[in-house]
Each structure stands twice: as C-alpha cells, then as structure tokens.
Design an enzyme around this catalytic site. Structure first.
Site, PDB file in Angstrom:
ATOM      1  N   TRP A  21       0.979  -1.220   0.159  1.00 28.56           N
ATOM      2  CA  TRP A  21      -0.086  -0.036   0.030  1.00 28.56           C
ATOM      3  C   TRP A  21       0.861   1.215  -0.174  1.00 28.56           C
ATOM      4  O   TRP A  21       1.926   1.464   0.860  1.00 28.56           O
ATOM      5  CB  TRP A  21      -0.958   0.010   1.203  1.00 28.56           C
ATOM      6  CG  TRP A  21      -1.919   1.085   1.309  1.00 28.56           C
ATOM      7  CD1 TRP A  21      -2.823   1.400   0.672  1.00 28.56           C
ATOM      8  CD2 TRP A  21      -1.864   2.274   2.351  1.00 28.56           C
ATOM      9  NE1 TRP A  21      -3.622   2.353   0.947  1.00 28.56           N
ATOM     10  CE2 TRP A  21      -3.043   3.180   2.138  1.00 28.56           C
ATOM     11  CE3 TRP A  21      -1.045   2.775   3.051  1.00 28.56           C
ATOM     12  CZ2 TRP A  21      -3.060   4.309   2.646  1.00 28.56           C
ATOM     13  CZ3 TRP A  21      -1.161   3.776   3.928  1.00 28.56           C
ATOM     14  CH2 TRP A  21      -2.087   4.612   3.575  1.00 28.56           C
ATOM     15  N   SER A  82       2.290  -7.498   1.331  1.00 30.86           N
ATOM     16  CA  SER A  82       1.138  -6.751   1.964  1.00 30.86           C
ATOM     17  C   SER A  82      -0.227  -6.494   1.069  1.00 30.86           C
ATOM     18  O   SER A  82      -0.686  -7.598   0.748  1.00 30.86           O
ATOM     19  CB  SER A  82       1.803  -5.428   2.549  1.00 30.86           C
ATOM     20  OG  SER A  82       0.877  -4.728   3.465  1.00 30.86           O
ATOM     21  N   LEU A  83      -0.646  -5.348   0.772  1.00 30.47           N
ATOM     22  CA  LEU A  83      -1.688  -5.147  -0.186  1.00 30.47           C
ATOM     23  C   LEU A  83      -1.242  -5.954  -1.667  1.00 30.47           C
ATOM     24  O   LEU A  83      -2.093  -6.615  -2.167  1.00 30.47           O
ATOM     25  CB  LEU A  83      -1.826  -3.725  -0.657  1.00 30.47           C
ATOM     26  CG  LEU A  83      -2.786  -3.284  -1.447  1.00 30.47           C
ATOM     27  CD1 LEU A  83      -4.291  -3.898  -1.432  1.00 30.47           C
ATOM     28  CD2 LEU A  83      -2.848  -1.760  -1.949  1.00 30.47           C
ATOM     29  N   PHE A 143       2.338   5.158   8.707  1.00 27.62           N
ATOM     30  CA  PHE A 143       2.000   3.868   8.180  1.00 27.62           C
ATOM     31  C   PHE A 143       3.437   2.908   8.078  1.00 27.62           C
ATOM     32  O   PHE A 143       3.829   1.965   8.230  1.00 27.62           O
ATOM     33  CB  PHE A 143       1.484   3.759   6.817  1.00 27.62           C
ATOM     34  CG  PHE A 143       1.173   2.113   6.366  1.00 27.62           C
ATOM     35  CD1 PHE A 143       0.215   1.367   6.788  1.00 27.62           C
ATOM     36  CD2 PHE A 143       1.853   1.823   5.221  1.00 27.62           C
ATOM     37  CE1 PHE A 143       0.233   0.225   6.376  1.00 27.62           C
ATOM     38  CE2 PHE A 143       1.864   0.400   4.574  1.00 27.62           C
ATOM     39  CZ  PHE A 143       1.014  -0.278   5.141  1.00 27.62           C
ATOM     40  N   LEU A 144       4.590   3.622   7.686  1.00 27.21           N
ATOM     41  CA  LEU A 144       5.780   3.274   7.507  1.00 27.21           C
ATOM     42  C   LEU A 144       6.566   3.021   9.002  1.00 27.21           C
ATOM     43  O   LEU A 144       7.250   1.872   9.022  1.00 27.21           O
ATOM     44  CB  LEU A 144       6.689   4.379   6.818  1.00 27.21           C
ATOM     45  CG  LEU A 144       6.228   4.741   5.233  1.00 27.21           C
ATOM     46  CD1 LEU A 144       7.422   5.567   4.728  1.00 27.21           C
ATOM     47  CD2 LEU A 144       6.377   3.386   4.426  1.00 27.21           C
ATOM     48  N   ALA A 145       6.040   3.963   9.870  1.00 29.50           N
ATOM     49  CA  ALA A 145       6.748   3.610  11.317  1.00 29.50           C
ATOM     50  C   ALA A 145       5.963   2.388  11.853  1.00 29.50           C
ATOM     51  O   ALA A 145       6.673   1.587  12.567  1.00 29.50           O
ATOM     52  CB  ALA A 145       6.360   4.839  12.206  1.00 29.50           C
ATOM     53  N   LEU A 146       4.671   2.271  11.646  1.00 24.27           N
ATOM     54  CA  LEU A 146       4.196   0.958  12.017  1.00 24.27           C
ATOM     55  C   LEU A 146       4.882  -0.428  11.464  1.00 24.27           C
ATOM     56  O   LEU A 146       4.750  -1.286  12.164  1.00 24.27           O
ATOM     57  CB  LEU A 146       2.909   1.037  11.623  1.00 24.27           C
ATOM     58  CG  LEU A 146       1.774  -0.184  12.323  1.00 24.27           C
ATOM     59  CD1 LEU A 146       1.816  -0.161  13.690  1.00 24.27           C
ATOM     60  CD2 LEU A 146       0.456  -0.103  11.818  1.00 24.27           C
ATOM     61  N   GLN A 147       5.435  -0.167  10.186  1.00 21.23           N
ATOM     62  CA  GLN A 147       5.996  -1.530   9.707  1.00 21.23           C
ATOM     63  C   GLN A 147       7.226  -1.807  10.306  1.00 21.23           C
ATOM     64  O   GLN A 147       7.721  -3.225  10.133  1.00 21.23           O
ATOM     65  CB  GLN A 147       6.189  -1.122   8.113  1.00 21.23           C
ATOM     66  CG  GLN A 147       4.979  -1.127   7.431  1.00 21.23           C
ATOM     67  CD  GLN A 147       5.171  -0.881   5.977  1.00 21.23           C
ATOM     68  OE1 GLN A 147       6.107  -1.453   5.263  1.00 21.23           O
ATOM     69  NE2 GLN A 147       4.444   0.267   5.268  1.00 21.23           N
ATOM     70  N   ASP A 207       6.062  -8.938  13.037  1.00 25.16           N
ATOM     71  CA  ASP A 207       5.256  -8.128  12.141  1.00 25.16           C
ATOM     72  C   ASP A 207       4.045  -7.731  12.852  1.00 25.16           C
ATOM     73  O   ASP A 207       3.490  -8.377  13.389  1.00 25.16           O
ATOM     74  CB  ASP A 207       4.897  -8.591  10.695  1.00 25.16           C
ATOM     75  CG  ASP A 207       4.024  -8.256   9.793  1.00 25.16           C
ATOM     76  OD1 ASP A 207       3.809  -6.967  10.073  1.00 25.16           O
ATOM     77  OD2 ASP A 207       4.027  -8.506   8.691  1.00 25.16           O
ATOM     78  N   HIS A 235       7.458  -6.226   9.085  1.00 25.91           N
ATOM     79  CA  HIS A 235       6.712  -6.359   8.038  1.00 25.91           C
ATOM     80  C   HIS A 235       7.186  -5.942   6.443  1.00 25.91           C
ATOM     81  O   HIS A 235       6.891  -6.304   5.562  1.00 25.91           O
ATOM     82  CB  HIS A 235       5.829  -5.021   7.958  1.00 25.91           C
ATOM     83  CG  HIS A 235       4.381  -5.072   7.145  1.00 25.91           C
ATOM     84  ND1 HIS A 235       3.363  -6.045   7.188  1.00 25.91           N
ATOM     85  CD2 HIS A 235       3.923  -4.365   5.903  1.00 25.91           C
ATOM     86  CE1 HIS A 235       2.650  -6.060   6.169  1.00 25.91           C
ATOM     87  NE2 HIS A 235       2.671  -4.822   5.673  1.00 25.91           N
TER      88      HIS A 235
END
Length: 253
Positions: A21, A82-83, A143-147, A207, A235
C-alpha cells in the site's frame, strides 16, 4: 487499458513482484538485484502508484485484471507483499494457469482481524482512512513507522522506506483510500482453501500488521501451503532480512 510501469532485473525464470500500500516498485530495487541472480525479476507499479496510470475504479478485480494483462510472459512466479499479496492472490484466483508458484509475503487472505481469524484491527485501518482526509503525508509516515515498530535498527529501516517512498509522488488520496478499502473488505480464504497453485507464505516473526499466527490459520485452510517464518523480521523483511528472504524464495541458502 491503463499503462502499468515495471522495472526488470536479471535473467532466468520470470518472477513478478507487487509492492504494498502507498509504495511503488522502487521499494524492491536492492532486493530485486539480489533475486536477479536467480530470476528475471519484474517489479510492477500498481495502478495509480509510482509511474503507473490510475484506474477509473481502484477495486481488486480491476487491479488483478489490469496487472495480469500487463505481464507479457505466459507463465511466471508471483510474489506479493502486503496489499500486493492480496492482489497476487486475486491474480492467482483469476488465472491459476499462469502462476508457477505464489509467494505471499507479509500478506493475509483476510487482512482484518475477526473473532476467529488473526489480522490487523479494523480500527487501525479506519484511523489511517480518517487521517487521509486531512494529511496524506502524515498518514504515510505513520504507516511506515508501524512497519518497523519494535525492530532492531528500526530507525535505519524507516529512513530506507521514506527514501523509497519519496522517489515518486504519492498516490492520490482517493487511490490510497480505495487501497485501504481493499484491505478491509477482501476475504480470500475460500480461494486459499481451494488454491491449486503451489504456495509459500513468508511471515516476519515480529510483524505488527500480519500476526505470525496467520501462518497456522492459513495452513488450517490448506495444509499444502508452505509456511516460512523469518526470525526477528517485521513487515518489510526485504529491507531488514534480504538474504534470508532470498533463501526463502529461491530455496538456496
């Protein structure tokens, strides 16, 4: 037909790779060069991402059909992240005769957690969708940080993802929202149960988006799926654990 951009590396059996994504094919580049010792690696930009033209409607069936039509090779290996893994599963469902082997990297046939299925909480995707309405850039950075959350060298990995993201303008906000809708509303468990194509599921042990328990859940649907867990990976293991991931994809240590 919308133009689909692709970068190609190496020679050998064709391996098509589909990014996640908000990203684009450039995120794979260093990893693709490693895989190019074993495959002809074809890194595709999803519609409306990177250098690919947008679709009138960014819906899973349209995406799968468009990407399949853009791949000239009759038969190929297919890896989605991922997506991109959701797209790869949908492509395999639509045209199993074209896929030599399917690699589901940090993906989930049902991305969202339910009472009996491990996944990301729906509230997490809803929060990203809400933030998109006011600040696209901040949404992408979160979102990048969450990965990479909780990983060793997380700051370095985050910087690598940021640089990759900034190589191309971000997708339009409506494309990003539609991508979240695909993740939130797609259930490919019936496909995975009946999937006739040889399939490997590769998950990161740490992940935060795809719980490692997804592997056992998918094998419960289809025991023929080969499960590989990358120790200490998150992730984006193509950045943090590239050689282990190359081994997982090629079978060569």
């Amino acid at each position: 037909m919308s133009y689909i951009h692709a970068e190609t590396f190496g020679q050998g059996p064709p391996l098509v790779m589909i990014h996640g994504w908000a990203m684009h094919s450039g995120v794979w580049r260093d990893f693709a060069r490693r895989l190019a010792l074993h495959y002809r690696v074809i890194c595709v930009d999803l519609p409306g991402h990177g250098r690919s033209e947008a679709l009138e409607a960014f819906k899973l069936e349209n995406i799968a059909e468009t990407v399949l039509a853009a791949i000239p090779q009759r038969r190929f290996f297919l890896l989605g992240w991922s997506l991109g893994a959701t797209v790869a599963m949908a492509m395999t469902s639509r045209a199993p005769e074209r896929v030599e082997r399917l690699f589901v990297l940090a993906g989930n046939p049902l991305f969202v957690q339910t009472g009996d299925w491990p996944g990301v909480k729906a509230e997490t995707l809803d929060a990203f969708a809400e933030l998109l309405q006011t600040d696209v850039q901040q949404t992408l950075l979160r979102f990048l940080a969450l990965q990479v959350n909780g990983l060793a060298h997380g700051k370095t990995l985050l910087q690598s993802l940021r640089w990759a993201l900034l190589e191309c303008p971000p997708p339009a906000a409506e494309v990003l929202r539609a991508g979240l809708d695909v993740l939130k509303n797609t259930d490919l468990r019936a496909f995975m149960r009946e999937n006739p194509v040889s399939t490997s599921m590769i998950l990161g042990e740490k992940d935060t988006l795809i719980p490692v328990g997804c592997g056992a859940a998918v094998q419960g649907l289809n025991p023929e799926v080969k499960l590989q867990i990358l120790s200490s990976a998150g992730h984006a293991p193509f950045l943090s654990h590239p050689q282990q991931l190359v081994s997982a994809v090629t079978g060569v240590s």
